[in-house]
Design a protein around this motif. Structure first.
Motif, PDB file in Angstrom:
ATOM      1  N   THR A  23      45.209 -37.869   0.137  1.00 56.45           N
ATOM      2  CA  THR A  23      44.062 -37.306   0.849  1.00 56.45           C
ATOM      3  C   THR A  23      43.546 -38.364   1.826  1.00 56.45           C
ATOM      4  O   THR A  23      43.792 -39.563   1.669  1.00 56.45           O
ATOM      5  CB  THR A  23      42.918 -36.903  -0.112  1.00 56.45           C
ATOM      6  OG1 THR A  23      42.340 -38.069  -0.665  1.00 56.45           O
ATOM      7  CG2 THR A  23      43.395 -35.963  -1.187  1.00 56.45           C
ATOM      8  N   GLY A  44      41.233 -33.184   2.150  1.00 55.70           N
ATOM      9  CA  GLY A  44      40.907 -32.334   0.996  1.00 55.70           C
ATOM     10  C   GLY A  44      39.415 -32.062   0.942  1.00 55.70           C
ATOM     11  O   GLY A  44      38.603 -32.844   1.453  1.00 55.70           O
ATOM     12  N   ASP A  45      39.066 -30.953   0.272  1.00 58.88           N
ATOM     13  CA  ASP A  45      37.628 -30.701   0.121  1.00 58.88           C
ATOM     14  C   ASP A  45      37.042 -31.565  -0.998  1.00 58.88           C
ATOM     15  O   ASP A  45      35.835 -31.496  -1.270  1.00 58.88           O
ATOM     16  CB  ASP A  45      37.316 -29.210  -0.057  1.00 58.88           C
ATOM     17  CG  ASP A  45      37.952 -28.613  -1.287  1.00 58.88           C
ATOM     18  OD1 ASP A  45      38.717 -29.306  -1.977  1.00 58.88           O
ATOM     19  OD2 ASP A  45      37.682 -27.414  -1.573  1.00 58.88           O
ATOM     20  N   THR A  46      37.873 -32.441  -1.616  1.00 58.44           N
ATOM     21  CA  THR A  46      37.336 -33.514  -2.456  1.00 58.44           C
ATOM     22  C   THR A  46      36.451 -34.420  -1.607  1.00 58.44           C
ATOM     23  O   THR A  46      35.745 -35.270  -2.143  1.00 58.44           O
ATOM     24  CB  THR A  46      38.467 -34.364  -3.074  1.00 58.44           C
ATOM     25  OG1 THR A  46      39.468 -34.573  -2.089  1.00 58.44           O
ATOM     26  CG2 THR A  46      39.060 -33.710  -4.307  1.00 58.44           C
ATOM     27  N   LYS A 114      45.238 -25.494   3.535  1.00 55.68           N
ATOM     28  CA  LYS A 114      45.522 -25.277   2.113  1.00 55.68           C
ATOM     29  C   LYS A 114      44.436 -24.379   1.528  1.00 55.68           C
ATOM     30  O   LYS A 114      43.257 -24.555   1.853  1.00 55.68           O
ATOM     31  CB  LYS A 114      45.583 -26.614   1.365  1.00 55.68           C
ATOM     32  CG  LYS A 114      45.815 -26.450  -0.139  1.00 55.68           C
ATOM     33  CD  LYS A 114      46.215 -27.738  -0.815  1.00 55.68           C
ATOM     34  CE  LYS A 114      45.073 -28.672  -1.123  1.00 55.68           C
ATOM     35  NZ  LYS A 114      43.992 -28.097  -1.974  1.00 55.68           N
ATOM     36  N   HIS A 138      47.680 -23.647  -3.714  1.00 57.95           N
ATOM     37  CA  HIS A 138      47.144 -24.606  -4.695  1.00 57.95           C
ATOM     38  C   HIS A 138      46.890 -23.820  -5.978  1.00 57.95           C
ATOM     39  O   HIS A 138      46.052 -22.915  -5.995  1.00 57.95           O
ATOM     40  CB  HIS A 138      45.857 -25.231  -4.139  1.00 57.95           C
ATOM     41  CG  HIS A 138      45.282 -26.323  -4.976  1.00 57.95           C
ATOM     42  ND1 HIS A 138      44.474 -27.308  -4.452  1.00 57.95           N
ATOM     43  CD2 HIS A 138      45.374 -26.613  -6.309  1.00 57.95           C
ATOM     44  CE1 HIS A 138      44.096 -28.151  -5.406  1.00 57.95           C
ATOM     45  NE2 HIS A 138      44.638 -27.739  -6.551  1.00 57.95           N
ATOM     46  N   VAL A 181      50.580 -26.943  -4.029  1.00 55.83           N
ATOM     47  CA  VAL A 181      50.055 -28.028  -4.860  1.00 55.83           C
ATOM     48  C   VAL A 181      49.882 -27.476  -6.279  1.00 55.83           C
ATOM     49  O   VAL A 181      49.320 -26.400  -6.463  1.00 55.83           O
ATOM     50  CB  VAL A 181      48.712 -28.548  -4.300  1.00 55.83           C
ATOM     51  CG1 VAL A 181      48.015 -29.461  -5.307  1.00 55.83           C
ATOM     52  CG2 VAL A 181      48.929 -29.279  -2.983  1.00 55.83           C
ATOM     53  N   GLU A 183      48.115 -28.516  -9.679  1.00 57.33           N
ATOM     54  CA  GLU A 183      47.173 -29.517 -10.191  1.00 57.33           C
ATOM     55  C   GLU A 183      46.945 -29.333 -11.689  1.00 57.33           C
ATOM     56  O   GLU A 183      46.626 -28.231 -12.169  1.00 57.33           O
ATOM     57  CB  GLU A 183      45.827 -29.396  -9.441  1.00 57.33           C
ATOM     58  CG  GLU A 183      44.803 -30.416  -9.944  1.00 57.33           C
ATOM     59  CD  GLU A 183      43.621 -30.629  -9.019  1.00 57.33           C
ATOM     60  OE1 GLU A 183      43.624 -30.097  -7.883  1.00 57.33           O
ATOM     61  OE2 GLU A 183      42.684 -31.342  -9.425  1.00 57.33           O
TER      62      GLU A 183
HETATM   63  O1  KIV Z   1      40.762 -31.471  -2.219  1.00 54.60           O
HETATM   64  C1  KIV Z   1      41.673 -32.209  -2.564  1.00 54.60           C
HETATM   65  O2  KIV Z   1      41.627 -33.429  -2.418  1.00 54.60           O
HETATM   66  C2  KIV Z   1      42.853 -31.604  -3.171  1.00 54.60           C
HETATM   67  C3  KIV Z   1      43.807 -32.526  -3.844  1.00 54.60           C
HETATM   68  C4  KIV Z   1      43.248 -32.937  -5.156  1.00 54.60           C
HETATM   69  C5  KIV Z   1      45.150 -31.939  -3.969  1.00 54.60           C
HETATM   70  O3  KIV Z   1      43.004 -30.430  -3.147  1.00 54.60           O
END
Ligand code: KIV
Length: 266
Positions: A23, A44-46, A114, A138, A181, A183
């Motif tokens: 990411t 990523g939305d993380t 994604k 995902h 993905v 997870e």
């Molecule tokens: O949002 C994100 O960082 C993700 C990863 C954990 C794959 O989807």
């Protein structure tokens, strides 16, 4: 370094070469990561957790994703640039899904998007892909469904859940995704999905049999420590390096040791 595209990712599965993804949320980090010839950067939305300090990813907006994608784009030396579609930007209507995917590509400069989910979002996945935007799926622990799961829990542990996940993966492949993905699912289930699909699987907490791996950059660098899942390997301790450097700076300023002659204009 050659530019990585969707075709590079597909070809890697074909020739049995592992796919690498991390990411990334900003220009400086994009420059550093992509200098190492990584295959893909995922905005990523993380982002919500590790950069914006939210409890989960649900508050992240399409505008947040576009802003950070633009920053990553400027630093990216050649990795495929994928951006997450945030919670409720693609679930409500097909029109919404296509419009938001188009914004992420046109305004942000992403090369693919994604989305999280299986059979329930097939019409949206197909519409986005038909609109010429490559889509990554995902499955497994999809953080946008955190309230439904009741926390960050390993998914696909029962036979029924495993079968559902395989059916979702196959349906998404048919709908047009070019990678998925996986997870936090058991390694054997990830292996089975990987063997059944023609498109690559990218694992995070799903074992070694996936066609590629992704990690959150702030986790693997030891920068984000609010919580660290068991599957994360820390490749560096940047968090403590920053703390030590800042402490040294504060001490030196207080003691009059910084700035010195060499840091001063004549
Ligand atoms: O949002 C994100 O960082 C993700 C990863 C954990 C794959 O989807």
């Amino acid at each position: 370094m050659s530019k990585k595209t969707v075709l590079t990712i597909l070809e890697k599965k074909h020739i049995g070469e592992k796919i690498t993804m991390l990411t990334c949320y900003d220009y400086v980090t994009a420059k550093l990561i992509s200098s190492q010839d990584i295959d893909a950067l995922l905005v990523g939305d993380t982002l919500g957790n590790v950069k914006l300090g939210y409890e989960n990813t649900l508050s992240v907006t399409v505008d947040n994703m576009i802003y950070h994608t633009k920053s990553v784009k400027r630093g990216n030396a050649g990795a495929l640039l994928i951006t997450d579609m945030p919670f409720m930007s693609y679930e409500i209507t097909v029109e919404d899904a296509v419009r938001n995917a188009a914004r992420i590509v046109k305004e942000g400069g992403a090369e693919a998007v994604k989305v999280e989910g299986g059979i329930e979002i097939l019409d949206k996945v197909k519409a986005i892909s038909d609109a010429k935007v490559p889509v990554v799926g995902h499955l497994g622990l999809t953080p946008q469904a955190i309230n439904k799961f009741g926390g960050f829990k390993v998914q696909g542990r029962t036979e029924e859940a495993g079968e559902k996940l395989i059916a979702d993966a196959e349906a998404l492949e048919k709908a047009g995704i070019f990678a998925v993905v996986l997870e936090a699912i058991p390694g054997q289930l990830a292996k089975e999905v990987t063997e059944r699909l023609k498109i690559p699987t990218i694992g995070i907490g799903s074992g070694r049999y996936c066609d590629g791996q992704v990690l959150v950059i702030d986790d693997m660098l030891g920068m984000f420590t609010d919580f660290t899942p068991k599957f994360v390997k820390k490749y560096a301790d940047v968090g403590n390096t920053i703390k030590t450097a800042v402490k040294n700076y504060i001490d030196e300023v207080k003691e009059g040791q910084f700035p010195r002659e060499e840091n001063t204009y004549k």
